[in-house]
Structure formats: structure tokens, C-alpha cells
Enzyme design. Structure first.
Site, short mmCIF file in Angstrom:
data_model
loop_
_atom_site.label_atom_id
_atom_site.label_comp_id
_atom_site.label_asym_id
_atom_site.label_seq_id
_atom_site.Cartn_x
_atom_site.Cartn_y
_atom_site.Cartn_z
CB ALA A 114 63.36 68.17 19.96
CE LYS A 115 68.57 68.61 26.28
NZ LYS A 115 69.65 67.70 25.82
N GLY A 116 63.49 69.60 25.67
CA GLY A 116 62.40 70.08 26.52
C GLY A 116 62.97 70.55 27.83
#
Ligand code: GLU
Length: 423
Positions: A114-116
Site C-alpha cells: 500500500a502507499k499513502g
């Protein structure tokens, strides 16, 4: 052009996620992978866009854009950092989420990717503004987070303090949950050694590369682009191992000294000047010149897409060691390959950070702190093992390390997808 304003290479028309996808599709073709698995991995499982209204110190309201992209969770909870940067748009965050899936799989960590991101310039915001922005972001994405669901960490523009605010904002709503983020301050349940971990992993790869070549670090020159968390710890630990750091740069400029830069002295200078630029015992250079420095190992440790079709022809290193995420575009990569310059890929080189994040998460779940020596030695064991797996696989298949690393990772992700019965 300073690193901070360096534009992504759009020359071949591939966006960051388009470039990562292309690399994945090439690997899938090489592995003759099930088309349904390829299709499943070509888009993220979930993307969250959030509007983030923040009252600034001047009482004006600013609305930021924030994201959390969960690419694939077949191997475990989603894992990946949160980036605060003006260029952290949805496509970039998507590309970085995809890379996290493969990075975690390559290191055999029980996580998905994931990444934000929040599009903002944290260097122009006060601590109170950053605190408010981080809390607003956490409130918005909180519903898709969880210790067994999705665990954020620091990335460019965020740090242990940001994670402390995230943990606190999450805790206010859902109750005390230290394992909800990694890269926290040690005082709040963070792991010893997490702050240095990415740089330590990079330095371990440099050390193993030297060993692989049968060379002594003392005889090898390295050039490092970026003096943030990753670049500076890479320099410190590589210097300690004995490498000659001949060039370093940051957003404001760079320095070079063919005899080797004294990193302890450089740190003293940096503490005062806020940049490596202007350090006495060296010649000033630009960021472009840093990438063209004559050296053995070139270590881009700042932004993505800095080695492109335009400048890969000027690289004068024998190896490019990717400490940043996605620092070489596919066109740049092709030129380096043609010129016989080897590349050690990001999903191997910078995996020390997420590996110690995994250690931190397990410590939080067990409510048991590891001493620093254990963190560093378990990190070393994993990095050395994966480094040799990647080179062995490349040797076996006649592929390059980037391809070998992705092949190992993709096979693991595909296997998990099949075992779960998604296809
Ligand atoms: N942001 C780091 C990375 O790109 C660390 C991620 C993590 O620790 O979850 O690998």
C-alpha cells in the site's frame, strides 16, 4: 535543477504507475504467468481519495488532497509509507503501492502493498499545521486501516513525529493501538533501529556488492544523491564500513571530494547550514553533476525518476544502487543496460525500512521490545539472504538483478493469489 523540483521524465509518455506496470508485465511474460493474475495485479484493490480541509495558522482554510492506495493484500495486511510531497499525486502513490507489494514479497514479509500520500509541501508548513493535516488525514483513512488490515509508516516528507500524530489520532477514535503504524518514536512503542533501517539496508547491499566483486570497500568510491533520512544514514554507515563517499547532494546542491568526504564533519556542517552545500572540504557540484560523478557505486537516494533517457548516457558509475523508490525510468534503465552498467533494484536495496517496520509490528503485537543488536542482526541476516537470492536467480536465468528480484516477488504474490482462490 535541484532534486526537489526535478520533473518526472515524461519523455516516453509513461506515468510512474505505467512504468511500474510495464516492468511487471515484462516479468509476467517472462514467467508465462496466468493472465487472470496479471489482470488482478494491474490495478489496485482499493484506492481512497480524501478531501482534507485544514485551518492554517493564518486562519485561512486550505483543502489538501490525500490518498491511500491498497494494491494487493494476498500475502497479508497492506503495508507502506505515507508521503507528504507536492508531487504525491494519485498516479505516483499508485506506483509506490505496487512497488510495496513486490518489496514485501521479495523480503518474504507477511504483508501486501500500500502507499499513502498528501499533496503538500511540508517544508513550508508549521508543526501545528502538519499536526492538524496528519490528524485530518488519519481520520479520513482510519476506516481502511487496522493492525491486521493496513499499517502505514513514514516515507518522504513524513517521520516518526508524523507517525506519533497518526497513532494518537487513530487511538482517540478506536482505542490505544500502537501497532497501527510503524516508524513511531521509540518512546511510543517504536523499534530501536527503525529510523536508520533503510540506510542500514542500503549500506548492507553496498557491502555485499563489494564482497561479491571481491573488492575492499576502502578501494570503492560511492556517490549519494539525497541527504535526508535514507541518504544520510547510507553515508554514515557506508563510511563506517570503510567506503569512500566521494560526492553527496541534497535539494540545495551538492559537494564532491575524490579523496573521500568526512561524514562526521559533514554532519556538523549540515546541523548548522541545513544542507550539504557549502561544506568546506569539497568542490561544489549540482545534482546533475552528482549523477554524472565518476565512481564505482552511484546511489540515488532522493526522488523517483532522476535517471532518465536523457541523462543515463552520462552516468559514470559501474553500478547504480537504487536507494530511492523508482529512481530510474524504463528508458534510463535500457540505456544503462546497453552501456553495461548494472542496477541493483529498489525493492531489494531500500527494503531495510519495511523489514524493520515488520519487526516493529511484531514487537507491538507481542508487547515485547527487542534490543537494538537483535534488530540489526536480524535485518542483516535478511538483507544478506535476499541479496544473494537475487544474484543467484539472475545468474540462473541470465536476467538482470531488477528482473530477478521482480520474478521472485511476483511468483510469491501469484502463488498467494492462487492459494486464496482469487483466480
Ligand atoms: N516508506 C518505506 C518504503 O518505501 C517504508 C514502508 C514501511 O515501513 O511500511 O519502503
Amino acid at each position: 535543477m535541484p532534486v526537489g523540483t526535478m520533473e518526472a521524465s515524461q519523455s516516453a509518455g509513461l506515468s510512474p504507475s505505467g512504468a511500474v506496470l510495464k516492468t511487471m508485465h515484462d516479468a509476467a511474460a517472462r514467467l508465462q504467468m496466468n493472465q487472470e493474475v496479471v489482470e488482478l495485479l494491474s490495478t489496485p484493490w482499493r484506492e481512497m481519495h480524501a478531501q482534507l480541509p485544514v485551518r492554517m495558522d493564518d486562519r485561512k482554510l486550505r483543502i489538501f488532497e490525500g490518498y491511500r492506495v491498497q494494491h494487493n493484500g494476498a500475502r497479508g495486511p497492506y503495508k507502506g509509507g505515507v508521503r507528504f510531497h507536492p508531487k504525491a499525486d494519485i498516479d505516483e502513490v499508485r506506483a509506490l503501492a505496487m512497488l510495496m507489494t513486490y518489496k514485501c514479497a521479495l523480503l518474504d514479509l507477511p504483508f501486501g502493498g500500500a502507499k499513502g500520500g498528501v499533496m503538500c509541501d511540508p517544508t513550508r508548513m508549521s508543526q501545528t499545521e502538519l499536526n492538524r493535516l496528519t490528524r485530518t488525514y488519519t481520520q479520513h483513512i482510519g476506516q481502511v486501516l487496522g493492525v491486521a488490515r493496513d499499517i502505514p509508516a513514514p516515507d518522504m516528507g513524513t517521520n516518526a513525529q508524523t507517525m506519533a500524530w497518526m497513532m494518537d489520532a487513530y487511538g482517540q477514535r478506536y482505542g490505544y493501538t500502537p501497532g497501527i503504524v510503524t516508524g513511531k518514536p521509540v518512546e511510543l512503542g517504536g523499534s530501536f533501529g527503525r529510523n536508520q533501517a533503510t540506510g542500514r539496508g542500503v549500506a548492507t547491499c553496498l557491502r555485499e556488492l563489494a564482497r561479491h566483486e571481491g573488492a575492499k570497500p576502502q578501494d570503492l568510491r560511492i556517490a549519494v544523491q539525497g541527504y535526508g533520512n535514507v541518504g544520510s544514514w547510507t553515508c554514515r554507515i557506508a563510511h563506517e564500513i570503510g567506503f569512500r563517499v566521494v560526492a553527496v547532494s541534497d535539494v540545495k546542491g551538492g559537494i564532491m571530494n575524490a579523496e573521500g568526504i568526512d561524514i562526521a564533519q559533514l554532519d556538523h556542517w549540515f546541523a548548522v547550514a541545513g544542507s550539504v552545500a557549502g561544506f568546506e572540504d569539497a568542490t561544489p557540484i549540482t545534482n546533475e553533476q552528482l549523477l554524472e560523478t565518476e565512481c564505482d557505486y552511484l546511489v540515488p537516494a532522493a526522488l523517483g525518476e532522476v535517471i532518465t533517457g536523457e541523462n543515463a548516457g552520462q552516468v559514470r558509475a559501474r553500478y547504480v544502487v537504487e536507494a530511492a523508490n523508482h529512481p530510474v525510468t524504463p528508458e534510463g534503465d535500457a540505456i544503462l543496460a546497453e552501456r553495461g552498467i548494472q542496477v541493483l533494484p529498489d525493492i531489494l536495496v531500500n527494503a531495510g525500512g519495511v523489514t524493520v517496520s515488520y519487526f516493529e509490528w511484531t514487537q507491538n503485537i507481542q508487547q515485547f521490545r527487542w534490543p537494538l543488536e537483535r534488530v540489526n542482526s536480524e535485518l542483516d541476516i535478511r538483507m544478506v539472504g535476499v541479496f544473494s537470492d537475487v544474484l543467484a536467480r539472475a545468474g540462473r536465468d541470465g536476467t538482470r538483478p531488477r528482473e530477478a528480484a521482480l520474478d521472485i516477488a511476483l511468483e510469491r504474490v501469484a502463488k498467494a493469489i492462487e492459494l486464496r482462490g482469487f483466480v
